[in-house]
Design a protein around this motif. Structure first.
Motif, PDB file in Angstrom:
ATOM      1  N   ARG A 149       0.826  -1.207   0.000  1.00 59.11           N
ATOM      2  CA  ARG A 149       0.000   0.000   0.000  1.00 59.11           C
ATOM      3  C   ARG A 149       0.864   1.262   0.000  1.00 59.11           C
ATOM      4  O   ARG A 149       0.592   2.216  -0.730  1.00 59.11           O
ATOM      5  CB  ARG A 149      -0.921   0.007   1.218  1.00 59.11           C
ATOM      6  N   VAL A 150       1.902   1.268   0.813  1.00 60.10           N
ATOM      7  CA  VAL A 150       2.785   2.438   0.887  1.00 60.10           C
ATOM      8  C   VAL A 150       3.444   2.695  -0.460  1.00 60.10           C
ATOM      9  O   VAL A 150       3.607   3.835  -0.885  1.00 60.10           O
ATOM     10  CB  VAL A 150       3.848   2.238   1.994  1.00 60.10           C
ATOM     11  N   GLN A 151       3.822   1.611  -1.140  1.00 56.80           N
ATOM     12  CA  GLN A 151       4.488   1.752  -2.435  1.00 56.80           C
ATOM     13  C   GLN A 151       3.497   1.918  -3.597  1.00 56.80           C
ATOM     14  O   GLN A 151       3.906   2.025  -4.747  1.00 56.80           O
ATOM     15  CB  GLN A 151       5.381   0.541  -2.698  1.00 56.80           C
ATOM     16  N   LYS A 152       2.183   1.937  -3.253  1.00 54.22           N
ATOM     17  CA  LYS A 152       1.126   2.116  -4.250  1.00 54.22           C
ATOM     18  C   LYS A 152       1.294   1.117  -5.403  1.00 54.22           C
ATOM     19  O   LYS A 152       1.266   1.460  -6.588  1.00 54.22           O
ATOM     20  CB  LYS A 152       1.124   3.555  -4.788  1.00 54.22           C
ATOM     21  N   SER A 153       1.463  -0.147  -4.985  1.00 56.93           N
ATOM     22  CA  SER A 153       1.830  -1.193  -5.941  1.00 56.93           C
ATOM     23  C   SER A 153       0.668  -1.669  -6.795  1.00 56.93           C
ATOM     24  O   SER A 153      -0.481  -1.774  -6.337  1.00 56.93           O
ATOM     25  CB  SER A 153       2.428  -2.390  -5.198  1.00 56.93           C
ATOM     26  N   VAL A 154       0.992  -1.947  -8.027  1.00 58.09           N
ATOM     27  CA  VAL A 154       0.118  -2.648  -8.972  1.00 58.09           C
ATOM     28  C   VAL A 154       0.997  -3.717  -9.612  1.00 58.09           C
ATOM     29  O   VAL A 154       2.158  -3.463  -9.917  1.00 58.09           O
ATOM     30  CB  VAL A 154      -0.427  -1.692 -10.055  1.00 58.09           C
ATOM     31  N   PHE A 155       0.423  -4.911  -9.829  1.00 53.49           N
ATOM     32  CA  PHE A 155       1.230  -5.992 -10.396  1.00 53.49           C
ATOM     33  C   PHE A 155       0.756  -6.337 -11.796  1.00 53.49           C
ATOM     34  O   PHE A 155      -0.436  -6.308 -12.102  1.00 53.49           O
ATOM     35  CB  PHE A 155       1.157  -7.235  -9.508  1.00 53.49           C
ATOM     36  N   VAL A 156       1.723  -6.663 -12.629  1.00 55.47           N
ATOM     37  CA  VAL A 156       1.423  -7.157 -13.970  1.00 55.47           C
ATOM     38  C   VAL A 156       1.902  -8.600 -14.032  1.00 55.47           C
ATOM     39  O   VAL A 156       3.046  -8.897 -13.689  1.00 55.47           O
ATOM     40  CB  VAL A 156       2.129  -6.305 -15.047  1.00 55.47           C
ATOM     41  N   GLN A 157       0.995  -9.502 -14.455  1.00 60.66           N
ATOM     42  CA  GLN A 157       1.319 -10.935 -14.504  1.00 60.66           C
ATOM     43  C   GLN A 157       1.234 -11.416 -15.955  1.00 60.66           C
ATOM     44  O   GLN A 157       0.220 -11.956 -16.382  1.00 60.66           O
ATOM     45  CB  GLN A 157       0.354 -11.726 -13.610  1.00 60.66           C
TER      46      GLN A 157
END
Length: 494
Positions: A149-157
């Motif tokens: 959450r802190v890194q405002k992460s989104v993942f691409v798979q």
């Protein structure tokens, strides 16, 4: 100097703003996510893909390999959701087919800059509505303090383990540390708050210890420089000192002591602009440090910026009302501006607080002399000499005070001692020369006045500051000066 000067710092800022401008301009035209890479990998790929590539196992299907990893992980984790398990593996540095992106380009810039300092990094800009739209995995129901959450992460798979970047921007290695400094200063983005867990502490701990190791190395170089009598070697050691302190600051930008000590070396080297800049930074990092204000005041005084010096010393005294050194230093600045009353107050306070040194008593004697109080001047010069019997400045000052009182022979005696202890001192020659005028020892007086003049003292100004004119001297003393000496002491425009 092994650091950026103000011009280069401005150039760096311009380059940083140019990169940010490119990112924001591109982002305005679509819906983008960002990835920062500290080195230029051949492909924008997942860690699992790179692991298989290194092991020459790319013939395996990346997604199938990941499923096997997930099944193995289930024996160590009380979770069943595959994506949650993958993000947990990712969190602890494991290999997955998730490629980290963030919705915040500043965070991406941080990751592009925070490691591999001798390689170029890059920022990947990827349009969410493009090729990757079906591969995006967004975390849900995150803890407010979680790393994702802190890194405002989104993942691409991606099914093949890699993607083709829509756009990439190179981050030159020379710009990495300036970028980290900029992100910390402007957005409070640093390793400590990007990793809100033990990893962040450990990573910052490594930086802190490396910074302190470089600082200690710099202190050693400084000590070696102070000990050597070879000017070339001294300069080389000071350059190594500055380099080590700079490396410490690059590793730990909040290292106030490193800024302060680097400032001290710059002052010794005559680089006053950098000295003030570093001292100012040390104060910004620790505004409660009286020592930092005292240090900067000394640089201002050397530069001739006396009002600034007094302001800093007044702030130091406000922080530490019992700081005798601050009072003494402010007294010296006041003395240099002929504010004798203020100087006397400050010197006396420093003595009351315990700073009973020969140096303080000597400058207090000079302040009393400047005010015309010969009795107190001589008393303090006496005390300075009692504390340090071979102190030439105290003998010089006492000689001048005796001369002011009309005590000619004691003035000559003290001047003789000052010259014996330090033949390079110039004022004692003038004081002795003036005293010999009173004794009408013309040849000796002329010889002393010539020595003072040849050593750079303005004997005409010294004489006229006290007597205003030859006529007033002769009227007050009843002595008529020989023509050659009168000419020596006559104003050129008279």
């Amino acid at each position: 100097m092994n650091r950026q000067d103000p011009v280069n710092s401005q150039t760096e800022l311009n380059r940083i703003l140019e990169i940010i401008g490119k990112i924001t301009k591109t982002s305005a035209a679509g819906s983008y996510i960002y990835r920062g890479e500290p080195k230029h990998y051949e492909k924008v790929s997942s860690t699992l893909y790179r692991k298989l590539e290194a092991a020459k196992m790319l013939h395996l299907n990346v997604e199938e390999a990941q499923k096997e990893e997930v099944e193995a992980a289930k024996r160590h984790i009380k979770k069943t959701d595959e994506f949650e398990i993958l993000t947990e593996i990712q969190h602890f540095g494991g290999k997955t087919n998730l490629i980290d992106f963030t919705t915040d380009y500043c965070i991406a810039l941080f990751f592009a800059s925070e490691s591999f300092p001798f390689e170029d990094g890059r920022i990947i800009l990827q349009d969410k509505t493009g090729t990757i739209k079906d591969w995006i995995r967004e975390p849900q129901n995150l803890d407010l303090t979680s790393r994702v959450r802190v890194q405002k992460s989104v993942f691409v798979q991606p099914p093949d383990g890699f993607i083709e970047p829509d756009m990439e921007i190179v981050i030159p290695q020379s710009l990495k540390q300036p970028l980290l400094n900029y992100l910390k200063r402007e957005f409070d983005i640093s390793i400590e708050n990007i990793y809100p867990d033990l990893h962040g502490f450990v990573s910052s701990q490594d930086n802190r210890w490396s910074a302190r190791a470089n600082f200690a190395k710099g202190v050693t170089y400084k000590e070696q420089a102070d000990e050597t009598g070879n000017s070339k070697e001294k300069n080389e050691k000071y350059q190594q000192t500055i380099k080590s302190f700079t490396e410490a600051i690059n590793l730990m930008p909040q290292f106030a002591e490193a800024y302060s000590t680097r400032s001290f070396i710059s002052q010794i080297e005559g680089d006053f602009d950098h000295a003030v800049a570093d001292a100012t930074k040390a104060i910004e990092l620790n505004r409660m440090s009286a020592v930092a204000y005292i240090h900067r005041s000394r640089i201002y005084r050397t530069k001739g910026e006396l009002n600034e010096a007094v302001d800093d010393l007044t702030k130091a005294i406000a922080l530490e009302p019992g700081n005798a050194i601050a009072y003494s230093a402010r007294g010296e600045v006041c003395l240099s501006t002929n504010d004798f009353d203020s100087a006397i107050i400050d010197f006396n306070k420093s003595i009351i607080m315990g700073l009973k040194s020969p140096e303080v008593h000597s400058v207090l004697g000079s302040a009393y002399h400047g005010r015309g109080d010969s009795e107190n001047a001589i008393a303090n010069f006496n005390e300075a000499i009692r504390l340090k019997s071979d102190y030439p400045l105290a003998y010089m000052g006492r000689g001048e005070a005796h001369l002011l009182k009309g005590e000619i022979k004691p003035a000559i005696k003290d001047s003789n001692m000052a010259i014996k202890l330090n033949p390079e001192l110039v004022p004692p020659y003038y004081i002795r020369g003036e005293a010999r005028l009173h004794l009408q020892e013309w040849n000796r007086a002329k010889a002393d006045l010539n020595i003072a003049k040849n050593k750079g003292l303005d004997i005409i100004a010294s004489f006229h500051n006290k007597y205003k004119s030859i006529a007033i001297f002769e009227q007050e003393t009843g002595i008529q000066l020989p023509m050659d000496i009168a000419i020596m002491l006559t104003l050129s425009d008279a």
